[in-house]
Motif scaffolding. Structure first.
Motif, PDB file in Angstrom:
ATOM      1  N   LYS A 412       6.026  25.187  23.977  1.00  0.00           N
ATOM      2  CA  LYS A 412       5.530  24.452  23.243  1.00  0.00           C
ATOM      3  C   LYS A 412       5.208  25.994  21.923  1.00  0.00           C
ATOM      4  O   LYS A 412       5.496  25.719  20.898  1.00  0.00           O
ATOM      5  N   GLU A 413       4.178  26.370  22.734  1.00  0.00           N
ATOM      6  CA  GLU A 413       2.530  26.648  21.582  1.00  0.00           C
ATOM      7  C   GLU A 413       3.069  27.969  21.676  1.00  0.00           C
ATOM      8  O   GLU A 413       2.940  28.360  20.503  1.00  0.00           O
ATOM      9  N   VAL A 414       4.146  28.545  22.267  1.00  0.00           N
ATOM     10  CA  VAL A 414       4.795  29.662  22.463  1.00  0.00           C
ATOM     11  C   VAL A 414       5.693  29.555  21.526  1.00  0.00           C
ATOM     12  O   VAL A 414       5.858  31.513  20.333  1.00  0.00           O
ATOM     13  N   LYS A 415       6.735  29.248  21.373  1.00  0.00           N
ATOM     14  CA  LYS A 415       7.325  28.524  20.329  1.00  0.00           C
ATOM     15  C   LYS A 415       7.074  28.652  19.062  1.00  0.00           C
ATOM     16  O   LYS A 415       7.276  29.180  17.766  1.00  0.00           O
ATOM     17  N   ASN A 416       6.177  28.267  19.164  1.00  0.00           N
ATOM     18  CA  ASN A 416       5.949  27.854  17.259  1.00  0.00           C
ATOM     19  C   ASN A 416       4.839  28.688  16.522  1.00  0.00           C
ATOM     20  O   ASN A 416       4.800  29.333  15.683  1.00  0.00           O
ATOM     21  N   LYS A 417       4.292  30.108  17.815  1.00  0.00           N
ATOM     22  CA  LYS A 417       3.461  31.189  17.497  1.00  0.00           C
ATOM     23  C   LYS A 417       4.754  31.802  17.328  1.00  0.00           C
ATOM     24  O   LYS A 417       4.455  32.998  15.993  1.00  0.00           O
ATOM     25  N   LEU A 418       6.157  32.268  17.343  1.00  0.00           N
ATOM     26  CA  LEU A 418       6.739  32.765  17.268  1.00  0.00           C
ATOM     27  C   LEU A 418       7.389  33.093  15.802  1.00  0.00           C
ATOM     28  O   LEU A 418       8.128  33.200  15.402  1.00  0.00           O
ATOM     29  N   SER A 419       7.586  31.409  16.340  1.00  0.00           N
ATOM     30  CA  SER A 419       7.885  30.674  14.778  1.00  0.00           C
ATOM     31  C   SER A 419       7.884  31.228  13.337  1.00  0.00           C
ATOM     32  O   SER A 419       8.389  31.474  12.522  1.00  0.00           O
ATOM     33  N   LYS A 420       5.780  31.260  13.351  1.00  0.00           N
ATOM     34  CA  LYS A 420       5.353  31.751  12.871  1.00  0.00           C
ATOM     35  C   LYS A 420       5.202  32.979  11.879  1.00  0.00           C
ATOM     36  O   LYS A 420       5.033  33.736  11.309  1.00  0.00           O
ATOM     37  N   GLU A 421       6.131  33.342  13.053  1.00  0.00           N
ATOM     38  CA  GLU A 421       6.120  35.165  12.966  1.00  0.00           C
ATOM     39  C   GLU A 421       6.862  35.682  12.853  1.00  0.00           C
ATOM     40  O   GLU A 421       7.222  37.076  12.365  1.00  0.00           O
ATOM     41  N   LYS A 422       8.340  34.664  12.523  1.00  0.00           N
ATOM     42  CA  LYS A 422       9.681  34.706  11.828  1.00  0.00           C
ATOM     43  C   LYS A 422       9.761  36.029  13.369  1.00  0.00           C
ATOM     44  O   LYS A 422      10.784  36.589  13.004  1.00  0.00           O
TER      45      LYS A 422
END
Length: 581
Positions: A412-422
């Motif tokens: 989930k942390e990695v998903k959130n990071k990628l989401s913020k990076e578009k």
């Protein structure tokens, strides 16, 4: 010649099955002298000449490897030879050799010997069985380079129609031997993950490993019958046994020819019940077999090799590998198993383990090395955007519910990071776990509520259920995948998944056995993943029988109390199958 009056038992050597098939030939012993190099030094001012000399010798050995690669028709062989070349190009190894020559003033030959030995020592102390298996590769490269420096010519070996007895064999020795038409290979050392075994399987050479043949002195005998399916070596077989072998060879050829015809057939039993067969993949060169063998995608993508052999490992390296696999799988799924090895890739955290199979591996290592886990999650997620709905994540060596929770949190942390990076990814990517530890198998009902699918790893599940190290030749006979306890715990997991409506597959070696696959079908497990070469035979078995037959077989197996009873049931069932053909 030794008298055949000796009992069959006295003339039989047992080891561990390495590569299937039977072979008959004369015994040839491959002796290798131990390489020793004295620590001699050079005069000051000779460093540059010595460096030029060793670089020239390394280039010469690389050329030999490239030439060997060019004449090979097997993709597996090419992949393994490429890994040999990568060892010679390893920047840390080359730097160590340079330092010993330039700064410590050692002769090139000792610089090579010492630098390679340091490399070998790291692998031997890694605590990871699969890396220990690779030490023979490094030793062979070291010795070939030293032979070049000494201008030693390799001894010609007459291997035609011979069963080769060796302590162990390097990949290049295996490739050269394969051109000489050997009948089989018996090795004292070597593990199931060694390049020797991988190549023997790919090249179709029967192989038995973990067989201590020195005391029996093979050269005393005239002929040898090797059985790579059961791990037996019989010296001076009787005429009757030889006749049976020749009949077996004819039957095998006929069966393989018929089985290959099933690759294009629909995955349905004779009564119309659907099933799924996928491939277990480790190397890129295995990918063409997915289509030629009739696999419906990848049920287990092993990632350890790409992680270990890539010198500049990063997210992009993984993405390229995963993308190749997904592209080769057509519209079918690809289940990517997270890195399942010890801590040898993390030298700062490395400690030698006395029992690595019960130690720091799989998700245990990854949760202690969260940056590596995040990196792998990121690569998988990025590839999932290109193949939506087809990529799945599989977590190995789960033994505690808390490990599932933490693994999902980091995802989930990695998903959130990628989401913020578009960065695009498949937000609904399925997350599953391996059922290979008895503890989590008994907690399957609770674990099922936390994941999207299960995959049963029968190799580790068997050795943990029976407390048997499958790589230990002394107790290899106790490693029994068909043991009643193994079937019963698998059946328990099947019932949980049926009640929870949770997808379930099996990806261990048991799935590669056509008889075991029939039993899985009878138990209600119809999603099987196996080595690609095993697919035609398994598919032939499943397509030519009814579910009623499979259910009767499964019912009988689950009632059995001993391994002997189980094997007798399968033997009788096999005889019935052969009568129907």
């Amino acid at each position: 010649m030794v008298s055949t009056k000796d009992t069959i038992k006295q003339r039989t050597l047992l080891g561990t099955p390495g590569a299937g098939g039977r072979g008959l030939g004369r015994p040839v012993v491959l002796n290798r002298e131990k390489t020793v190099v004295k620590p001699e030094k050079i005069e000051k001012g000779e460093e540059e000449n010595e460096l030029r000399f060793i670089n020239r010798e390394i280039d010469e050995l690389k050329k030999e490897f490239y030439d060997l690669k060019l004449v090979s028709n097997e993709r597996d062989v090419e992949e393994v030879i490429e890994s040999q070349i990568q060892v010679l190009d390893d920047p840390e190894l080359r730097e160590k050799i340079r330092e010993m020559i330039e700064e410590q003033h050692y002769k090139a030959i000792y610089a090579v010997f010492s630098s390679f030995n340091d490399y070998i020592q790291i692998l031997e102390n890694s605590g990871a069985k699969w890396l220990n298996d690779r030490t023979v590769d490094i030793i062979s490269i070291r010795d070939q380079l030293i032979d070049l420096i000494r201008n030693h010519q390799p001894r010609e070996l007459d291997a035609d129609n011979a069963v080769i007895f060796a302590v162990e064999l390097s990949p290049t020795e295996m490739v050269k031997l394969s051109k000489l038409n050997p009948a089989g290979i018996v090795s004292q050392k070597g593990g199931l993950t060694s390049h020797m075994v991988i190549l023997a399987q790919s090249l179709g050479i029967p192989c038995v490993i973990g067989a201590d043949w020195h005391l029996i002195k093979p050269e005393r005998f005239e002929s040898v019958l090797i059985d790579g399916d059961v791990g037996s070596v019989l010296f001076d077989p009787t005429d009757k046994i030889i006749d049976e072998f020749e009949e077996y060879q004819q039957n095998q050829y006929r069966k393989e020819k018929l089985a290959l015809k099933w690759a294009e057939e629909e995955n349905k039993t004779r009564c119309g019940k659907s099933f799924t067969i996928r491939g277990n993949i480790e190397f890129v060169n295995e990918l063409p077999r997915l289509s030629t063998r009739g696999a419906s995608g990848v049920g287990l993508l092993r990632t350890e090799t790409i992680l270990f052999e890539s010198k500049d490992f990063d997210v992009q390296t993984q993405i390229e590998f995963y993308r190749q696999v997904a592209q080769a799988s057509g519209d079918h799924p690809v289940i990517i198993r997270l890195f399942d090895a010890g801590g040898d890739k993390l030298p700062d955290n490395h400690e030698e383990e006395h029992n690595p199979f019960l130690g720091w591996r799989g998700i245990r290592m990854l949760l202690d090395s969260p940056d590596l886990l995040r990196q792998q999650y990121e690569a998988i997620l990025k590839v999932s955007a290109e193949f939506p709905g087809r990529i799945k994540i599989l977590v190995p060596m789960i033994s505690h519910i808390e490990q599932i929770n933490r693994s999902k949190e980091i995802l989930k942390e990695v998903k959130n990071k990628l989401s913020k990076e578009k960065v695009l990814f498949d937000d609904t990517i399925p997350f599953g776990i391996m059922i290979e530890v008895p503890g989590i198998a008994l907690m399957a009902s609770e674990a099922a509520d936390m994941v999207d699918f299960f995959s049963i790893g029968t190799n580790d599940l068997t050795q943990y259920m029976l407390a048997v190290d499958r790589g230990n030749g002394k107790i290899s006979s106790l490693y029994q995948p068909g043991h009643p306890s193994v079937w019963r715990i698998i059946n328990r997991v099947i019932k949980v998944c049926r009640d929870k409506d949770l997808p379930l597959s099996v990806c261990g070696e048991m799935a590669s056995n056509p008889l075991y696959a029939a039993c899985f079908m009878g138990m209600g497990l119809n999603d099987l993943s196996m080595t690609t070469n095993s697919i035609p035979a398994v598919k032939s078995m499943l397509c030519t029988h009814d579910m009623s037959e499979f259910r009767q077989l499964a019912w009988s197996v689950l009632k059995a109390k001993t391994y002997t009873e189980v094997e007798l049931l399968f033997t009788e069932w096999q005889k019935k199958v052969e009568l129907q053909q």
